[in-house]
Scaffold this motif. Structure first.
Motif, PDB file in Angstrom:
ATOM      1  N   GLY A  19       0.723  -1.230   0.022  1.00  0.00           N
ATOM      2  CA  GLY A  19      -0.156  -0.089   0.094  1.00  0.00           C
ATOM      3  C   GLY A  19       0.807   1.143   0.126  1.00  0.00           C
ATOM      4  N   THR A  20       1.925   1.147  -0.535  1.00  0.00           N
ATOM      5  CA  THR A  20       2.958   2.460  -0.604  1.00  0.00           C
ATOM      6  C   THR A  20       2.485   3.298  -1.766  1.00  0.00           C
ATOM      7  N   ARG A  21       2.799   4.648  -1.425  1.00  0.00           N
ATOM      8  CA  ARG A  21       2.828   5.723  -2.527  1.00  0.00           C
ATOM      9  C   ARG A  21       4.269   6.112  -2.633  1.00  0.00           C
ATOM     10  N   GLY A  22       5.076   6.097  -3.695  1.00  0.00           N
ATOM     11  CA  GLY A  22       6.471   6.535  -3.914  1.00  0.00           C
ATOM     12  C   GLY A  22       7.046   5.778  -2.721  1.00  0.00           C
ATOM     13  N   GLY A  23       6.824   4.571  -2.523  1.00  0.00           N
ATOM     14  CA  GLY A  23       7.571   3.594  -1.794  1.00  0.00           C
ATOM     15  C   GLY A  23       7.318   4.167  -0.078  1.00  0.00           C
ATOM     16  N   VAL A  24       6.425   4.894   0.431  1.00  0.00           N
ATOM     17  CA  VAL A  24       6.364   5.088   1.515  1.00  0.00           C
ATOM     18  C   VAL A  24       4.859   5.263   2.069  1.00  0.00           C
ATOM     19  N   LEU A  25       4.724   5.288   3.249  1.00  0.00           N
ATOM     20  CA  LEU A  25       3.347   5.451   4.048  1.00  0.00           C
ATOM     21  C   LEU A  25       3.415   6.734   4.645  1.00  0.00           C
ATOM     22  N   ALA A  26       2.748   7.726   4.177  1.00  0.00           N
ATOM     23  CA  ALA A  26       2.760   8.991   4.716  1.00  0.00           C
ATOM     24  C   ALA A  26       1.540   9.200   5.626  1.00  0.00           C
ATOM     25  N   SER A  27       1.566   9.663   7.089  1.00  0.00           N
ATOM     26  CA  SER A  27       0.637   9.984   7.845  1.00  0.00           C
ATOM     27  C   SER A  27      -0.466  11.015   7.512  1.00  0.00           C
ATOM     28  N   GLY A  28      -0.409  11.893   6.588  1.00  0.00           N
ATOM     29  CA  GLY A  28      -1.215  12.952   5.899  1.00  0.00           C
ATOM     30  C   GLY A  28      -1.991  13.602   7.057  1.00  0.00           C
ATOM     31  N   ASP A  29      -1.574  13.603   8.221  1.00  0.00           N
ATOM     32  CA  ASP A  29      -2.487  14.193   8.997  1.00  0.00           C
ATOM     33  C   ASP A  29      -1.683  15.521   9.785  1.00  0.00           C
ATOM     34  N   GLY A  30      -0.462  15.913   9.023  1.00  0.00           N
ATOM     35  CA  GLY A  30       0.225  17.129   9.282  1.00  0.00           C
ATOM     36  C   GLY A  30       1.221  16.792  10.406  1.00  0.00           C
ATOM     37  N   SER A  31       1.417  15.534  10.954  1.00  0.00           N
ATOM     38  CA  SER A  31       2.417  15.307  12.051  1.00  0.00           C
ATOM     39  C   SER A  31       3.706  15.094  11.376  1.00  0.00           C
ATOM     40  N   GLY A  32       3.978  14.781  10.032  1.00  0.00           N
ATOM     41  CA  GLY A  32       5.165  14.667   9.405  1.00  0.00           C
ATOM     42  C   GLY A  32       5.675  13.314   9.407  1.00  0.00           C
ATOM     43  N   VAL A  33       4.791  12.325   9.950  1.00  0.00           N
ATOM     44  CA  VAL A  33       5.340  10.885  10.201  1.00  0.00           C
ATOM     45  C   VAL A  33       5.331  10.269   8.832  1.00  0.00           C
ATOM     46  N   VAL A  34       6.478   9.711   8.409  1.00  0.00           N
ATOM     47  CA  VAL A  34       6.544   8.940   6.976  1.00  0.00           C
ATOM     48  C   VAL A  34       7.233   7.598   7.397  1.00  0.00           C
ATOM     49  N   ARG A  35       6.835   6.634   7.066  1.00  0.00           N
ATOM     50  CA  ARG A  35       7.280   5.294   7.328  1.00  0.00           C
ATOM     51  C   ARG A  35       7.411   4.276   6.195  1.00  0.00           C
ATOM     52  N   GLN A  36       8.123   3.300   6.301  1.00  0.00           N
ATOM     53  CA  GLN A  36       8.001   2.258   5.442  1.00  0.00           C
ATOM     54  C   GLN A  36       7.880   0.914   6.043  1.00  0.00           C
ATOM     55  N   PRO A  37       6.796  -0.235   5.521  1.00  0.00           N
ATOM     56  CA  PRO A  37       6.919  -1.523   5.765  1.00  0.00           C
ATOM     57  C   PRO A  37       8.329  -2.292   5.858  1.00  0.00           C
TER      58      PRO A  37
END
Length: 614
Positions: free
Chosen positions: A61-79
């Motif tokens: 489910g990644t976009r551009g390889g990452v999972l971004a929180s989208g809530d303004g917290s700045g959290v960006v992670r990868q499985p």
């Protein structure tokens, strides 16, 4: 050369496959995918292959390889399991394409820098058991070794609180002097502190913290692999002088975790880093069985993508410097000076607490210095300029329109205008205007977004909120502003590079899309006052990992470090531009004025009507 293949992959296979020479395999785990490059003993690329995470592994489910929180917290992670699945898929694809794994003498790799993987208390047993020799898919086998299924990566900007805490505990200059960088949100130390603070209940179950590079190395080795010194330099935790974890930095990171971690516990979780040219053992029995790798195939320590790119570009001698011109511009090179301060840099003997001459001179706070991946006790410097090609194109388009260019003009017409505007400026016109086009907050140097235009005498010509097009009231003015904006971009590169001890000797290597511009190449030659060489090194991180694999084998055979240059011939590059003496002298004379311009931007006095403006 990349050859399009099935969706989510690319590959190429050289005619040299008929050769029976040993191969050295370099793998690169970037944000968006995995690549492999295999080179022969004479460093010829024999095979290249790659996959894209989004396309090849959509289940994550990644976009551009990452999972971004989208809530303004700045959290960006990868499985994390995506890395394992991707590695297995990449090797499967190579096997399908007929790659002969039995010829591989050593495997090393490159991982995106700064990301952190959190291992479970059972990790050692899992990595040495099911991962090393099992038959279940690698992503399933490694799952039990993970304390956290997602890992923060370099794009994560959620650690401002932790960066502030580490800076208060150490001081910005002390942190930069010891580790080579001030506290950065994307760096690993602040990531660890935030993960511990927000996941305090899970911390007792942590069995280790790996970098993405050392985690991938663990999958190849079939056991917990240590971080290498070069990638570990991007954590705000490693002392560049001591080449080990710095006690003060560990305490600062622990303090930032707000009691969730102690410095002693953090040291245990990290393990001891090793030189980048270390052979860790042989590849796992899983890989030998499944792909036919030989029993003696060396598993070499992995490093970060930037250190591996340095190796791929063969920048292993002091004075070897490259500029990559792209969406963001990058200056990278080898230096003997870790701080760039007037008092000297950190040396391998001073423990990282002072300058090389025993003083405590102020270090440069922009950019980064890492331990060299190829030279014992050496350093590499990296400077990233966020406003690169997109800023150039915006000003070019505005100037083209102001000069009467058609809205329907082709990109070729616009670039022809760009080339002419840059090349027609005389040496007497250098510095007649100082222009900065800053679309996004700049990181090198630290400058807010917004355009600035100053006269040669320092008069602010633009009010706040205006862009450079407001001053393009004639064709001559449009060309002058465009020329000034691009000149100041390149002059800023020289200012920052010299502050970090990067001074090209002999020539400057230029790569990236912008290297196709003859005018930009001439400008770089004039500003840096050295000839400019051009050459493309596709997939330099994976290529550098392959080069490092050979280097490690050579060091192992010699019983100690051997010069990186001994791995084989250097690539031949073409001289594309030579400095014009009058222009070079004029640019050198205007560098202090640009530095003063940057100081005024930070002080808020660089716009017409602002308090303190001329």
């Amino acid at each position: 050369m990349r050859v399009p293949a099935a969706p989510g992959r690319w590959s190429s296979n050289s005619a040299a496959a008929a050769s029976a020479s040993p191969l050295f395999l370099g793998l690169d785990c970037s944000t968006q995918g995995l690549k492999a490059v295999a080179v022969t003993d004479d460093l010829t690329v024999e095979h290249a292959c790659g996959i894209n995470f989004d396309e090849a592994l959509p289940a994550f489910g990644t976009r551009g390889g990452v999972l971004a929180s989208g809530d303004g917290s700045g959290v960006v992670r990868q499985p994390v399991c995506m890395f394992a699945a991707g590695l297995e898929l990449l090797l499967d694809r190579m096997q399908e394409e007929g790659f002969d794994f039995s010829r591989v003498a050593a495997v090393s790799g490159s991982g995106q820098q700064h990301g952190s993987v959190y291992l479970s208390s059972d990790a050692s047993g899992v990595l040495g058991g099911e991962v090393a020799s099992g038959t279940a898919p690698l992503a399933e086998a490694v799952e039990a070794a993970l304390a956290e299924p997602l890992c923060p990566v370099w794009m994560d900007s959620s650690t401002g609180r932790e960066c502030g805490a580490m800076t208060r505990a150490m001081g910005a200059e002390a942190l930069a002097r010891v580790t080579g960088s001030r506290a950065y949100e994307r760096f690993t130390g602040p990531q660890i502190a935030r993960m511990a603070r927000t996941r305090a209940g899970a911390v007792p179950g942590w069995g280790g913290v790996s970098l993405i590079s050392s985690f991938l190395a663990s999958l190849v080795l079939g056991g917990r692999a240590p971080a290498d010194l070069s990638d570990a330099s991007g954590m705000n935790l490693l002392g560049l002088g001591s080449r080990g974890w710095d006690d003060g930095c560990l305490r600062a990171c622990a303090a930032a975790s707000e009691g969730a971690l102690s410095a002693e516990r953090l040291r245990e979780l990290l393990g001891d880093p090793v030189p980048s040219w270390s052979c860790l053992g042989t590849v796992s029995s899983r890989l030998r069985r499944r792909y036919g790798l030989p029993s003696g195939c060396a598993a070499v320590a992995w490093s970060g993508d930037n250190p591996c790119s340095l190796a791929g570009l063969r920048l292993d001698r002091p004075g070897d410097v490259a500029v990559s011109l792209g969406t963001s511009d990058t200056v990278i090179g080898t230096t003997e000076d870790a701080s760039g301060s007037a008092d000297g840099g950190v040396s391998a003997s001073d423990g990282g607490s002072a300058g090389a001459d025993g003083s405590a001179g102020p270090p440069a706070l922009d950019g980064h210095v890492f331990a060299s991946p190829t030279v014992p006790g050496g350093f590499m410097a990296l400077l990233c300029f966020k406003n690169g090609s997109l800023a150039r194109e915006r000003v070019r388009n505005a100037a083209f329109a102001a000069a009467g260019g058609s809205a329907d003009a082709t990109a070729e017409d616009r670039w022809a205008f760009f080339e002419e505007a840059l090349l027609t400026g005389s040496e007497d016109e250098v510095g007649a205007l100082l222009a900065r086009a800053i679309d996004q907050p700049e990181i090198t140097p630290d400058l807010p977004a917004g355009d600035v235009l100053l006269s040669a005498g320092g008069e602010a010509l633009l009010p706040a909120g205006s862009d450079l097009s407001a001053w393009m009231t004639s064709a001559d003015r449009a060309a002058a502003v465009l020329r000034a904006a691009v000149e100041c971009q390149v002059m800023s590169m020289r200012l920052a590079a010299e502050a970090r001890g990067l001074r090209p000797e002999g020539a400057l290597l230029v790569t990236g899309g912008g290297s196709r511009s003859g005018a930009l190449l001439q400008l770089l030659a004039d500003v840096f006052d050295v000839p400019v060489m051009v050459g493309e090194t596709p997939d330099s991180a994976a290529l550098g990992a392959a080069f490092r694999a050979k280097h490690a084998v050579m060091c192992e055979a010699a019983g100690g470090h051997v010069p990186f240059g001994d791995i084989g011939p250097r690539p031949a590059h073409r001289t594309a531009a030579r400095p014009r003496p009058g222009h070079a002298k004029a640019f050198a004379a205007r560098l202090p004025a640009l530095q003063a311009c940057h100081d005024r931007i930070r002080a808020g006095t660089a716009h017409a009507g602002a308090a303190g403006t001329v």
